[in-house]
Design a protein around this motif. Structure first.
Motif, PDB file in Angstrom:
ATOM      1  N   UNK A  26       3.670  38.944  41.638  1.00  0.00           N
ATOM      2  CA  UNK A  26       2.442  38.905  40.843  1.00  0.00           C
ATOM      3  C   UNK A  26       2.137  37.484  40.385  1.00  0.00           C
ATOM      4  N   UNK A  27       3.162  36.733  40.005  1.00  0.00           N
ATOM      5  CA  UNK A  27       2.963  35.352  39.577  1.00  0.00           C
ATOM      6  C   UNK A  27       2.457  34.491  40.733  1.00  0.00           C
ATOM      7  N   UNK A  28       3.037  34.653  41.909  1.00  0.00           N
ATOM      8  CA  UNK A  28       2.586  33.886  43.080  1.00  0.00           C
ATOM      9  C   UNK A  28       1.157  34.269  43.444  1.00  0.00           C
ATOM     10  N   UNK A  29       0.820  35.561  43.362  1.00  0.00           N
ATOM     11  CA  UNK A  29      -0.544  35.996  43.651  1.00  0.00           C
ATOM     12  C   UNK A  29      -1.522  35.419  42.628  1.00  0.00           C
ATOM     13  N   UNK A  30      -1.134  35.365  41.361  1.00  0.00           N
ATOM     14  CA  UNK A  30      -1.994  34.769  40.332  1.00  0.00           C
ATOM     15  C   UNK A  30      -2.204  33.274  40.594  1.00  0.00           C
ATOM     16  N   UNK A  31      -1.145  32.585  40.978  1.00  0.00           N
ATOM     17  CA  UNK A  31      -1.282  31.165  41.316  1.00  0.00           C
ATOM     18  C   UNK A  31      -2.194  30.962  42.521  1.00  0.00           C
ATOM     19  N   UNK A  32      -2.059  31.815  43.523  1.00  0.00           N
ATOM     20  CA  UNK A  32      -2.908  31.705  44.712  1.00  0.00           C
ATOM     21  C   UNK A  32      -4.379  31.932  44.352  1.00  0.00           C
ATOM     22  N   UNK A  33      -4.652  32.916  43.499  1.00  0.00           N
ATOM     23  CA  UNK A  33      -6.037  33.157  43.081  1.00  0.00           C
ATOM     24  C   UNK A  33      -6.599  31.977  42.299  1.00  0.00           C
ATOM     25  N   UNK A  57     -15.072  37.090  41.888  1.00  0.00           N
ATOM     26  CA  UNK A  57     -14.108  37.908  42.627  1.00  0.00           C
ATOM     27  C   UNK A  57     -12.672  37.573  42.266  1.00  0.00           C
ATOM     28  N   UNK A  58     -12.358  36.277  42.209  1.00  0.00           N
ATOM     29  CA  UNK A  58     -11.001  35.891  41.846  1.00  0.00           C
ATOM     30  C   UNK A  58     -10.701  36.240  40.384  1.00  0.00           C
ATOM     31  N   UNK A  59     -11.695  36.134  39.504  1.00  0.00           N
ATOM     32  CA  UNK A  59     -11.491  36.503  38.097  1.00  0.00           C
ATOM     33  C   UNK A  59     -11.214  37.999  37.972  1.00  0.00           C
ATOM     34  N   UNK A  60     -11.952  38.806  38.716  1.00  0.00           N
ATOM     35  CA  UNK A  60     -11.730  40.254  38.689  1.00  0.00           C
ATOM     36  C   UNK A  60     -10.332  40.587  39.192  1.00  0.00           C
ATOM     37  N   UNK A  61      -9.906  39.966  40.267  1.00  0.00           N
ATOM     38  CA  UNK A  61      -8.563  40.205  40.788  1.00  0.00           C
ATOM     39  C   UNK A  61      -7.490  39.726  39.810  1.00  0.00           C
ATOM     40  N   UNK A  62      -7.753  38.597  39.139  1.00  0.00           N
ATOM     41  CA  UNK A  62      -6.803  38.094  38.133  1.00  0.00           C
ATOM     42  C   UNK A  62      -6.638  39.107  37.000  1.00  0.00           C
ATOM     43  N   UNK A  63      -7.741  39.659  36.537  1.00  0.00           N
ATOM     44  CA  UNK A  63      -7.676  40.656  35.459  1.00  0.00           C
ATOM     45  C   UNK A  63      -6.865  41.859  35.916  1.00  0.00           C
ATOM     46  N   UNK A  64      -7.096  42.310  37.146  1.00  0.00           N
ATOM     47  CA  UNK A  64      -6.361  43.454  37.668  1.00  0.00           C
ATOM     48  C   UNK A  64      -4.863  43.157  37.737  1.00  0.00           C
ATOM     49  N   UNK A  65      -4.503  41.990  38.249  1.00  0.00           N
ATOM     50  CA  UNK A  65      -3.088  41.621  38.359  1.00  0.00           C
ATOM     51  C   UNK A  65      -2.465  41.510  36.972  1.00  0.00           C
ATOM     52  N   UNK A  66      -3.163  40.869  36.040  1.00  0.00           N
ATOM     53  CA  UNK A  66      -2.624  40.695  34.692  1.00  0.00           C
ATOM     54  C   UNK A  66      -2.405  42.045  34.011  1.00  0.00           C
ATOM     55  N   UNK A  67      -3.389  42.938  34.128  1.00  0.00           N
ATOM     56  CA  UNK A  67      -3.270  44.227  33.456  1.00  0.00           C
ATOM     57  C   UNK A  67      -2.230  45.118  34.133  1.00  0.00           C
ATOM     58  N   UNK A  68      -2.146  45.072  35.433  1.00  0.00           N
ATOM     59  CA  UNK A  68      -1.230  45.974  36.141  1.00  0.00           C
ATOM     60  C   UNK A  68       0.215  45.527  36.018  1.00  0.00           C
ATOM     61  N   UNK A  69       0.474  44.245  36.194  1.00  0.00           N
ATOM     62  CA  UNK A  69       1.859  43.801  36.264  1.00  0.00           C
ATOM     63  C   UNK A  69       2.389  43.234  34.958  1.00  0.00           C
ATOM     64  N   UNK A  70       1.588  42.475  34.232  1.00  0.00           N
ATOM     65  CA  UNK A  70       2.096  41.859  33.003  1.00  0.00           C
ATOM     66  C   UNK A  70       1.908  42.755  31.795  1.00  0.00           C
ATOM     67  N   UNK A  71       0.804  43.505  31.751  1.00  0.00           N
ATOM     68  CA  UNK A  71       0.579  44.406  30.621  1.00  0.00           C
ATOM     69  C   UNK A  71       1.040  45.833  30.927  1.00  0.00           C
ATOM     70  N   UNK A  72       1.519  46.076  32.130  1.00  0.00           N
ATOM     71  CA  UNK A  72       2.072  47.352  32.575  1.00  0.00           C
ATOM     72  C   UNK A  72       1.089  48.504  32.407  1.00  0.00           C
ATOM     73  N   UNK A  73      -0.185  48.273  32.658  1.00  0.00           N
ATOM     74  CA  UNK A  73      -1.184  49.330  32.545  1.00  0.00           C
ATOM     75  C   UNK A  73      -1.078  50.343  33.682  1.00  0.00           C
ATOM     76  N   UNK A  74      -0.327  50.024  34.708  1.00  0.00           N
ATOM     77  CA  UNK A  74      -0.151  50.960  35.813  1.00  0.00           C
ATOM     78  C   UNK A  74       0.837  52.064  35.458  1.00  0.00           C
TER      79      UNK A  74
END
Length: 105
Positions: A26-33, A57-74
């Motif tokens: 998730x961190x590498x994907x956030x850096x890539x975005x 588009x990249x902001x939307x994907x960043x929000x999804x990654x942050x909420x899913x992996x760092x905030x554990x919303x999944x």
């Protein structure tokens, strides 16, 4: 024997540990975005409208990654937090629309 039985029940109720592998991905994907958004702006030769699309588009994907992996919303049990976030988004969009109508009136 009864104490062993309750200890095994308690251990099965605990959350599974994800481990660092998913967090590193998730961190590498956030850096890539972030690098994609930065490169789109720095490039300068791309149409401005397309840059806005890339940034959104990249902001939307960043929000999804942050909420899913760092905030554990999944995971289960985060319904109240999700309702609060969606309610906040609704209030912000309502305020923006009201401000636009107020400015145009």
């Amino acid at each position: 024997m009864a104490s062993n039985h309750s200890a095994t029940e308690e251990s099965t109720k605990r959350h599974k540990v994800e481990g660092p592998k998913k967090h590193v991905i998730a961190f590498i994907f956030s850096l890539a975005l972030t690098l994609v958004a930065f490169a789109a702006v720095i490039g300068g030769e791309i149409n401005k409208d397309f840059i806005y699309i890339i940034l959104m588009g990249t902001a939307f994907l960043q929000v999804f990654v942050q909420m899913a992996f760092w905030m554990h919303m999944k995971d289960r049990g985060h319904t109240f937090a999700l309702i609060g976030i969606l309610g906040g988004i609704f209030i912000v969009f309502t305020c923006v629309i009201m401000a636009e109508y107020w400015a145009w009136w």
